[in-house]
Design a protein around this motif. Structure first.
Motif, short mmCIF file in Angstrom:
data_model
loop_
_atom_site.label_atom_id
_atom_site.label_comp_id
_atom_site.label_asym_id
_atom_site.label_seq_id
_atom_site.Cartn_x
_atom_site.Cartn_y
_atom_site.Cartn_z
N TYR A 62 0.71 -0.86 -0.41
CA TYR A 62 -0.23 -0.13 -0.04
C TYR A 62 0.94 1.29 -0.09
CZ TYR A 62 -4.39 3.30 1.06
OH TYR A 62 -4.63 4.43 0.83
N ALA A 63 0.41 2.08 -1.39
CA ALA A 63 1.24 3.05 -1.33
C ALA A 63 1.00 4.53 -0.98
CB ALA A 63 1.93 3.42 -2.95
N ALA A 64 1.01 4.94 0.63
CA ALA A 64 0.51 5.43 1.49
C ALA A 64 0.92 7.44 1.16
CB ALA A 64 0.43 5.42 2.48
N GLY A 65 0.40 8.07 1.28
CA GLY A 65 1.03 9.81 0.81
C GLY A 65 -0.26 10.88 -0.21
N LEU A 66 0.25 11.69 0.37
CA LEU A 66 -0.74 13.12 -0.58
C LEU A 66 -0.70 13.45 -2.33
CD1 LEU A 66 -0.34 16.18 1.27
CD2 LEU A 66 -2.02 14.73 1.77
N THR A 67 -1.72 13.38 -2.89
CA THR A 67 -1.49 13.19 -4.44
C THR A 67 -0.59 14.33 -4.75
OG1 THR A 67 -3.70 12.86 -4.14
CG2 THR A 67 -3.01 14.20 -6.09
N GLY A 68 0.29 13.70 -5.36
CA GLY A 68 1.35 14.63 -6.18
C GLY A 68 2.45 14.36 -5.91
N THR A 69 2.86 13.43 -4.91
CA THR A 69 4.27 13.46 -4.72
C THR A 69 4.67 12.17 -5.10
OG1 THR A 69 3.28 11.74 -3.12
CG2 THR A 69 3.74 14.19 -2.46
N GLY A 70 3.95 11.76 -5.93
CA GLY A 70 5.15 11.34 -7.08
C GLY A 70 4.76 9.41 -6.57
N LYS A 71 3.87 8.77 -6.01
CA LYS A 71 3.33 7.45 -5.83
C LYS A 71 3.85 6.44 -7.59
CE LYS A 71 -0.24 8.89 -3.75
NZ LYS A 71 0.04 9.69 -3.54
N ALA A 72 2.81 6.98 -8.00
CA ALA A 72 2.43 5.99 -9.13
C ALA A 72 3.84 6.18 -9.88
CB ALA A 72 1.03 6.40 -10.27
N SER A 73 4.05 7.60 -10.40
CA SER A 73 5.61 7.99 -11.34
C SER A 73 6.99 6.76 -10.52
CB SER A 73 5.72 9.05 -11.41
OG SER A 73 6.15 9.57 -10.11
N THR A 74 6.55 7.05 -9.32
CA THR A 74 7.84 6.34 -8.24
C THR A 74 7.56 4.37 -8.17
OG1 THR A 74 7.90 7.71 -6.33
CG2 THR A 74 8.92 5.62 -6.06
N ILE A 75 6.48 4.33 -8.57
CA ILE A 75 5.81 2.76 -8.31
C ILE A 75 6.68 2.41 -10.41
CG2 ILE A 75 4.41 0.82 -8.33
CD1 ILE A 75 3.36 2.61 -6.32
N ALA A 76 6.13 3.10 -10.96
CA ALA A 76 6.63 2.59 -11.68
C ALA A 76 7.81 2.77 -12.82
CB ALA A 76 6.00 3.83 -12.74
N SER A 77 8.22 3.39 -11.69
CA SER A 77 10.31 3.10 -12.54
C SER A 77 11.24 2.22 -12.18
CB SER A 77 10.25 4.99 -12.02
OG SER A 77 12.43 4.94 -11.89
N LEU A 78 10.47 2.57 -10.38
CA LEU A 78 11.12 1.25 -10.06
C LEU A 78 10.55 -0.91 -10.38
CD1 LEU A 78 10.36 1.55 -5.70
CD2 LEU A 78 13.00 1.25 -6.95
N LEU A 79 9.09 -0.20 -10.77
CA LEU A 79 9.26 -1.68 -11.76
C LEU A 79 9.38 -1.55 -13.10
CD1 LEU A 79 5.44 -1.55 -11.74
CD2 LEU A 79 7.11 -3.25 -10.46
#
Length: 824
Positions: A62-79
């Protein structure tokens, strides 16, 4: 009292962090390195890496944080960066279950072999459709089949002939009656050398044209002969069964070499993968050999014999559905473990469905070829990412996801609660091995963790995304690389060093802390895009600081309509705010209006009225149900402060009411608690308070000023009001000293402070604040518990003592009056 005291002020250099463009080490972003490195989320990245690499059950993320902190892009980059050492997942197929067609079977193949198997099974059917008719039309088959049929048919004819000769001797004869498409054998008596129905003889007997005794004899014989005929027919049907059985055996023997040969080739190609494929092919062989008639007629010959009719009346073509292969997941082009980002996590998109169609009779029907895979199944053996809230609001998604992750089995079933049509098929569950990554905020995480028992079992990894990171040379360089990445990816103009410095300063202001940089890169990227727009409008070939400033100002201009309206109301006197002179029991407090996409500060007039009494401090906002719990707590703290400081040698006998004037909405927060104390102190002491100074700050029972939020907006809000009125006198703001490291004021406010037109006073205690507001000496208590005459505390103590004595005298007088009344 002492006048013209010099109070501590925040120097201009501490009101705003300034990034020196020359310290960046480059002239523009053209010379910066392009980098896709994840910035400022070390904690989150470590958690993600652990969750992604642990293959044990339940370690979904579960990736938690405010909108705009780069959760989706970070996960995509890590994958993308992850060394996906997992083998490429198998193809997943559904095939017919010949023993129970309502429960299709799952078979798996190495990546790419599923389509091959499907193709081979289709070719099997095509081959048999061509070969089987040829086999059955061969001379050898016809010769053997004729022998079987002729041998048994001769026997059947002999039986019928012998029986017919027997009954003819007794005056009867075999006849056939047509009944629709069928004929029925029966026995009829012979009358006048021809067979007639028994009914006809009965009619003649009734007319005395036939002897009734003879008729009765015929009836008795006919009944007995019909029993013999039934036995003969049973024996005839048994002969027909034997013929069919012999023909089936012949067809089986004839078709076996062809069918078993083709299936043996398929078994040799795929049988080593798992036992289920071998078992399935055995069932296919058995079913084909038992149903060779399906292949006997060519489709074109069959069609040519059909009479023309309307399309919906025509018989459906033979589809040989039983031998179809439904390839749900094809990994033929997959080069590593799949990583799917599902942007629309509906039930159907995630888990797939079983589609239905309407048959010629108007009824719903389905079969295993209508089973469709969802993204969760396509991600099997890899990773799937989706938004938690979007998935949870979709009907049926959470219960099914929970069940799938717990059991590691995916049950294919449709979800259509609004349809009356249902499906009877129950496909075999599919084993799953998929890592689920849900993206959401902290509130939703804690809600699920505390209320959903299974959540903590299936989402054991929490990746917490921060909204800020420390300001240092490395992080500033990361910001420059991020700017470079956005300009390259989106074709923006390059940014010079002054623009980069301005963007970094913008990132600092977003955090509200001088030592922190924002990691809400979506906001930063928006500023870059808008600055690029204004740069192009300016016909510049590079983005400079003035373009950044323009973009920021224009963004504020699009959002601050409410702020402007309030400013207009203050300017024309509708909202009564004094910025000159001194008033007793009145202070300019500071509040923040949060509009969601924009927040700003504005002053609010806070007044206090005190009198003799025991009511304590009356919070008018609370009495009117316009205050929040935090504000109510702050008011209660005030009473503790007054008791601790002024009621150690006497009772606190006062009633004080405090009010946010012209406030008709809700009030919350404790940042005005120090302001309320100042208003009460002024009312009690009779010392007027400067109206050109606004105040913010929380307070504890010891009189210590505590930090508050929104300090920059509050200072700027009062500055705007004072500027509109001409910055008369020595306007300023009192803030908690602990908020000084949070200052990132607008440049125009800093300039006004530098020119001595505006001041920011940091205070640590109530005594420091009241001294600034009143210009009077506060006074320290001596060893005898007395304050120096003429000081604020002296006047307060005298007032409170007077109130206590007055209330006591008033009480005694009341008692005397009551006693006198009783004596009379």
């Amino acid at each position: 009292m002492k006048k013209n005291i010099v109070y501590k002020e925040v120097p201009p250099e501490k009101l705003r962090v300034r990034i020196d463009p020359d310290s960046l080490g480059f002239e523009d972003t053209k010379s910066c390195d392009y980098s896709s490195v994840i910035i400022g989320q070390d904690r989150a990245v470590r958690a993600l890496e652990m969750g992604l690499e642990i293959e044990s059950p339940g370690y979904n993320i579960y990736a938690a944080g405010l909108t705009g902190t780069g959760k989706a892009s970070t996960i995509a980059s890590l994958l993308n960066q992850l060394d996906l050492r997992k083998k490429i997942p198998d193809d997943i197929c559904y095939v017919n279950n010949f023993r129970n067609p309502d429960m299709p079977r799952v078979v798996t193949f190495p990546a790419g072999m599923g389509n091959q198997f499907q193709k081979d099974m289709d070719e099997l059917v095509l081959h048999l459709k061509k070969q089987i008719p040829h086999l059955f039309e061969s001379e050898d088959f016809k010769k053997e089949s004729d022998q079987i049929v002729n041998s048994y048919m001769t026997k059947q004819k002999d039986l019928i002939r012998e029986f017919n000769e027997k009954i003819q001797k007794e005056g009867f004869q075999l006849v056939q009656y047509q009944m629709g498409d069928y004929t029925r054998q029966d026995i009829a008596p012979v009358y006048e050398e021809k067979p007639v129905p028994i009914d006809q003889l009965e009619t003649l007997a009734g007319q005395d044209k036939f002897d009734k005794n003879e008729l009765e004899k015929i009836r008795e014989k006919l009944s007995a002969l019909r029993v013999e005929l039934d036995a003969l027919m049973r024996e005839s049907r048994q002969i027909e069964k034997i013929i069919r059985k012999e023909m089936d055996s012949l067809e089986h023997k004839t078709g076996l070499p062809v069918v078993s040969g083709i299936i043996s080739d398929i078994r040799l190609k795929y049988g080593d993968y798992n036992e289920k494929i071998t078992a399935y092919l055995d069932e296919v062989l058995e079913h084909i050999l038992s149903n060779l008639k399906m292949f006997k007629e060519q489709e074109d010959e069959q069609a040519s014999r059909q009479a023309p009719m309307l399309p919906f009346m025509q018989s459906p073509k033979k589809s040989f559905l039983e031998y179809k292969v439904n390839v749900l997941v094809d990994n033929s082009k997959t080069e590593k473990a799949p990583a799917i980002i599902e942007t629309a996590p509906t039930y159907k998109n995630l888990f797939g469905t079983i589609e239905r169609e309407i048959d010629r009779s108007g009824f719903w029907k389905t079969d295993f070829t209508h089973i469709k895979a969802g993204s969760l199944l396509r991600a099997n053996g890899g990773y799937i990412v989706f938004n938690a809230l979007e998935a949870l609001v979709e009907p049926g998604v959470w219960p099914f996801l929970k069940r799938t992750l717990k059991n590691r089995l995916l049950n294919m079933q449709p979800y259509d609660p609004f349809s009356m049509a249902s499906t009877a098929i129950k496909p075999e569950p599919i084993p799953t091995d998929v890592k689920v990554i849900m993206i959401g905020d902290d509130y939703l995480y804690h809600l699920l963790y505390n209320l959903e028992e299974d959540f903590k079992k299936i989402f054991k990894t929490k990746s917490q995304f921060d909204t800020e990171m420390p300001v240092n040379d490395e992080r500033i360089a990361d910001y420059a690389c991020f700017i470079k990445k956005i300009t390259e990816d989106e074709g923006l103009l390059p940014f010079d060093k002054t623009a980069v410095a301005a963007v970094v300063e913008f990132g600092i202001r977003l955090t509200g802390k001088q030592k922190k940089l924002s990691t809400r890169f979506s906001d930063v990227a928006d500023l870059l895009r808008e600055a690029n727009y204004w740069g192009k409008k300016d016909e510049s070939n590079i983005i400079r600081e003035n373009h950044i400033n323009k973009a920021y100002e224009e963004k504020i201009g699009r959002l601050n309509l409410v702020e402007d309206k309030i400013q207009e109301m203050i300017a024309d006197g509708t909202i009564m705010i004094d910025t000159e002179g001194r008033v007793c029991g009145q202070v300019n407090g500071l509040s923040v209006y949060d509009m969601g996409d924009y927040s700003f500060g504005k002053p609010a007039k806070i007044t206090a009225e005190t009198s003799m009494g025991r009511a304590g401090i009356i919070n008018i906002e609370r009495e009117a149900k316009l205050s929040g719990k935090t504000h109510d707590k702050g008011v209660l703290i005030l009473e503790g402060y007054f008791r601790g400081k002024y009621a150690q040698d006497k009772p606190l006998t006062m009633s004080a009411s405090i009010c946010f004037e012209q406030s008709y909405g809700g009030v919350d927060g404790d940042s005005a608690s120090s302001t309320e104390i100042y208003a009460i102190l002024s009312s009690l002491s009779g010392i007027p308070i400067r109206q050109d100074i606004a105040v913010t700050g929380s307070v504890n029972q010891k009189g210590e000023i505590q930090p508050i939020g929104g300090v920059n907006q509050k200072i700027e809000g009062f500055y705007d009001v004072c500027r509109a009125k001409g910055l008369m006198g020595e306007p300023g703001v009192i803030i908690p000293a602990l908020n000084v490291p949070d200052l990132m004021l607008r440049k125009d406010v800093v300039k006004a402070v530098s020119e001595g037109k505006f001041r920011v006073y940091p205070v640590e205690t109530i005594d420091e604040g009241i001294a600034i507001l009143t210009g009077a000496e506060v006074g320290e208590m001596d060893e005898q518990g007395n304050y120096p005459p003429g000081t604020v505390n002296f006047l307060l103590n005298e007032k409170l003592t007077s109130l206590a004595k007055g209330l006591k005298a008033f009480g005694e007088e009341e008692k005397n009056e009551e006693k006198k009344s009783d004596d009379e």
